[in-house]
Design an enzyme around this catalytic site. Structure first.
Site, PDB file in Angstrom:
ATOM      1  N   ASP A  11      -6.156  -3.787  -1.882  1.00  9.19           N
ATOM      2  CA  ASP A  11      -5.058  -3.431  -0.972  1.00  9.19           C
ATOM      3  C   ASP A  11      -4.159  -4.608  -0.561  1.00  9.19           C
ATOM      4  O   ASP A  11      -4.628  -5.594  -0.002  1.00  9.19           O
ATOM      5  CB  ASP A  11      -5.710  -2.824   0.280  1.00  9.19           C
ATOM      6  CG  ASP A  11      -4.733  -2.217   1.244  1.00  9.19           C
ATOM      7  OD1 ASP A  11      -3.517  -2.382   1.057  1.00  9.19           O
ATOM      8  OD2 ASP A  11      -5.194  -1.564   2.192  1.00  9.19           O
TER       9      ASP A  11
ATOM     10  N   SER B 284       0.829  -1.201   0.000  1.00  9.37           N
ATOM     11  CA  SER B 284       0.000   0.000   0.000  1.00  9.37           C
ATOM     12  C   SER B 284       0.874   1.266   0.000  1.00  9.37           C
ATOM     13  O   SER B 284       1.715   1.432  -0.869  1.00  9.37           O
ATOM     14  CB  SER B 284      -0.964  -0.066   1.191  1.00  9.37           C
ATOM     15  OG  SER B 284      -2.076   0.749   0.996  1.00  9.37           O
TER      16      SER B 284
END
Length: 273
Positions: free
Chosen positions: A168, A40
């Site tokens: 994610d 991320s």
């Protein structure tokens, strides 16, 4: 022969601005990682470092952009949904925004289009939504990999790369130090996931609870991995009072996490001695 280091930068949205201190500390010590892994925001920061940007350059760019709300608004407008049909589907909201377009709008020009153009090896995590597994990107298009890694559920659209839908990377691997095993003498890992923070003002709303629950889940994954094969250096800057989208609070995040620089230098000094 001098020791080699690999660096794992964890996910955590705006809390990951603290990674800038880590990159600056390594620059000041003249340490250049032989490999970087990121999830991320950690993948985004890692890409800047792997592209050859210094911590100072990343810091100055971040502050120049995020420290000015009008500049953020302008870049978000440039990254808005590309077609009228995208806009009117359900009205404009952040979760409709294409995270790859946002990254291209916000990242410095020095970040190249492909992994192959980076100056350091970079591993970027993403979660294969229907494949129920971790995906690690190391080659090909860089921005779609970073976008997949940063596609926080309920905030950004999932990212399609090839024929696969990704979300994610922090969901499966919040601090991907395990991906660096065997690549260096020592592994440094930085956790900016944080945990639910009691601010004493009001009970959490449903969005707070969703983000907080995912933080607790990610911390349980990290604890399990630390129990199996911990990195040589594992640090947690104090980021819990910040929310994932608190990017406009860059000055506060940087001020409250600056001690991580000396912590890292001290830990490296212990190893190098």
């Amino acid at each position: 022969m001098s020791a080699t280091f690999a660096l794992a930068l964890g996910g955590g949205g705006a809390r990951g601005l603290a990674h800038i201190h880590v990159i600056e500390a390594l620059d000041e010590l003249g340490i250049r990682p032989v490999a970087i892994a990121g999830s991320s925001i950690g993948a985004v920061m890692g890409a800047g470092m792997a592209a050859g940007l210094t911590g100072k350059e990343i810091h100055e760019h971040s502050r120049a952009v995020l420290g000015r709300p009008a500049e953020v608004a302008s870049r978000m407008w440039r990254a808005r949904p590309g077609t009228l049909s995208e806009m009117v589907e359900t009205g404009i909201r952040v979760s409709q925004f294409n995270v790859e377009r946002i990254l291209k709008s916000f990242l410095p020009e020095g970040v190249p289009a492909t992994f192959e153009e980076l100056k350091l090896p970079l591993k970027v995590t993403a979660t294969d939504y229907y494949g129920h597994c971790l995906q690690v990107f190391e080659e090909g298009e860089l921005f779609s990999a970073l976008a997949a890694s940063a596609a926080i559920p309920a905030v950004f659209k999932p990212v399609t790369r090839g024929n696969t839908l990704y979300i994610d990377g922090g969901i499966y691997n919040p601090v991907p130090f395990d991906l660096l095993e065997g690549l260096a003498d020592h592994i440094i890992a930085i956790d900016v996931v944080g945990a639910p923070f009691e601010n004493g003002r009001k009970p959490p709303n449903s969005i707070d609870l969703m983000f907080g629950a995912s933080q607790l889940m990610m911390q349980s994954i990290i604890a399990n991995k630390l129990g199996q094969n911990p990195p040589d250096i594992f640090l947690r800057p104090p980021v819990s009072r910040f929310k994932a989208l608190d990017f406009l609070k860059i000055d506060q995040v940087m001020a409250e996490t600056v001690a991580i620089k000396e912590e890292l230098k001290h830990a490296l000094d212990e190893i190098l001695r």
